[in-house]
Design an enzyme around this catalytic site. Structure first.
Site, PDB file in Angstrom:
ATOM      1  CD1 TRP A 186      -1.803  -2.282   2.055  1.00  0.00           C
ATOM      2  CD2 TRP A 186      -2.766  -1.638   0.143  1.00  0.00           C
ATOM      3  NE1 TRP A 186      -2.688  -3.264   1.684  1.00  0.00           N
ATOM      4  CE2 TRP A 186      -3.284  -2.897   0.507  1.00  0.00           C
ATOM      5  CE3 TRP A 186      -3.217  -1.030  -1.035  1.00  0.00           C
ATOM      6  CZ2 TRP A 186      -4.243  -3.569  -0.268  1.00  0.00           C
ATOM      7  CZ3 TRP A 186      -4.164  -1.687  -1.800  1.00  0.00           C
ATOM      8  CH2 TRP A 186      -4.660  -2.932  -1.415  1.00  0.00           C
ATOM      9  CE  LYS A 221      -8.290  -2.985   5.881  1.00  0.00           C
ATOM     10  NZ  LYS A 221      -8.241  -4.210   5.068  1.00  0.00           N
ATOM     11  CG  ASP A 229      -3.015   4.222   4.350  1.00  0.00           C
ATOM     12  OD1 ASP A 229      -4.051   4.124   5.036  1.00  0.00           O
ATOM     13  OD2 ASP A 229      -2.763   3.472   3.379  1.00  0.00           O
TER      14      ASP A 229
END
Length: 355
Positions: A100, A191, A167
């Site tokens: 990511w 999440k 992030d």
């Protein structure tokens, strides 16, 4: 009962599922479903206001920061962050800790120069690089706090001479952080916060409007600030369920209590991985994620057999990411410790079967 260790859309508390399902039929006694309620109605405006308030309270967000409830996931933020913070002709710095982070680096290069200060790629991202210097001549420094695929997590906030961008998609709300040390935090909600479709952005207002570029209004943080997260039709249901889940978190005792539980859950599983001769954890011990515990078999030929036993015991979604294999147990906030204990029992049962 299924024990959900999935890394994607998160496990949520059963009471949140119940409340959300009731609102699908009749939201707040309006006679309308939450799926059809107007996002301009006073009832939904109250949901947005409470969701923002819960985030601000749980994370102790300073008043000079805006909280935005957006769409597009972290992938959209990979582009929006540099679009809004990287000056024309400017430079940014990134820490490469996994897939990511590397995607974020790729997007940032569309808006200016990018200096990758360090990368864990040569070690297959099993470690968090530590020996690096954040340059002073960049507009911001970006890192990913938790790496879901490789099971690593950066717990100490970097001491940065420039605005920090992070992030936090997979560990936000799982542990205490000092928001005032960041210029921008963004996180997909799926999440620890709520269902897929919602993205949380927390931004220091003082950083905006300084790039010198024309930003399309839908990608301009200021547009969404001015419209109070209503610049376009928001993800109504995702925001509502996030509100319910954040209420649940507050009633549990907030971030401090959930961090204590997350430490216990991850420690319990890592102790078994280290003890059991059939398994091992590939990530550096000091960088092990609390949210995504990755592990492999010493004998890879036994992987499918272990997964079959786990499935038989109602343990689901333990298969590792397709790019790395092995196993991954995601221990997000709503996963109870009893699920971790059952996984440990199954690992020990598997060990007994192969003595």
């Amino acid at each position: 009962m299924k024990h959900n260790f999935g890394a994607g859309p998160c496990i949520l508390p059963q009471e949140v599922f119940k409340q959300a399902s009731e609102a699908v039929i009749n939201f707040n006694d309006t006679g309308l479903s939450i799926l059809e309620i107007s996002h301009r109605s006073k009832e939904f405006e109250a949901v947005v206001a409470e969701t923002e308030s819960l985030i601000r309270d749980l994370l102790s967000v300073p008043q000079n920061y805006s909280i935005l409830l957006l769409q597009g996931g972290a992938r959209q933020q990979f582009a929006m962050a540099p679009m809004n913070l990287l000056k024309e002709g400017g430079k940014s710095a990134y820490l490469d800790t996994g897939s990511w982070a590397s995607y974020a680096i790729k997007e940032a290069k569309n808006f200016g120069s990018v200096e990758v200060v360090a990368s864990g790629k040569e070690n297959n991202y099993t470690i968090i690089p530590k020996d690096y210097t954040i340059p002073t001549d960049v507009d911001y420094f970006h890192y990913t706090s938790n790496n879901t695929i490789f099971g690593t997590e950066l717990f100490d906030i970097p001491n940065s001479p420039v605005p920090l961008v992070c992030d936090m998609s997979s560990d936000i709300m799982s542990r205490k952080i000092d928001v005032s040390k960041f210029g921008l935090i963004y996180a997909g909600a799926q999440k620890n916060i709520g269902p897929a479709g919602l993205t949380i952005v927390i931004v220091n207002n003082d950083l905006l409007g300084k790039t010198g570029r024309t930003i399309p209004s839908v990608f301009d943080y200021q547009s969404h600030i001015n419209a109070k997260s209503m610049f376009n039709t928001p993800p109504v249901f995702s925001i509502y369920v996030a509100m319910l889940n954040l209420r649940w978190l507050r009633l549990k005792g907030g971030i401090e209590e959930i961090e204590r539980e997350n430490i216990v859950k991850s420690r319990t599983l890592y102790e078994e991985i280290d003890r059991n001769p059939l398994f091992r954890g590939p990530s550096a011990v000091e960088d092990r994620s609390r949210m995504n515990v990755t592990f492999v078999m010493e004998n890879p030929e036994l992987e499918s057999e272990f997964l079959a036993l786990a499935q038989k015991r109602d343990l689901v979604a333990l298969k590792g990411h397709r790019s790395v294999g092995g196993f991954r147990a995601s221990l997000y906030n709503a996963l109870p410790i009893s699920s971790v204990h059952l996984l440990v029992d199954v690992m020990q049962e598997f060990e007994e079967n192969h003595k």
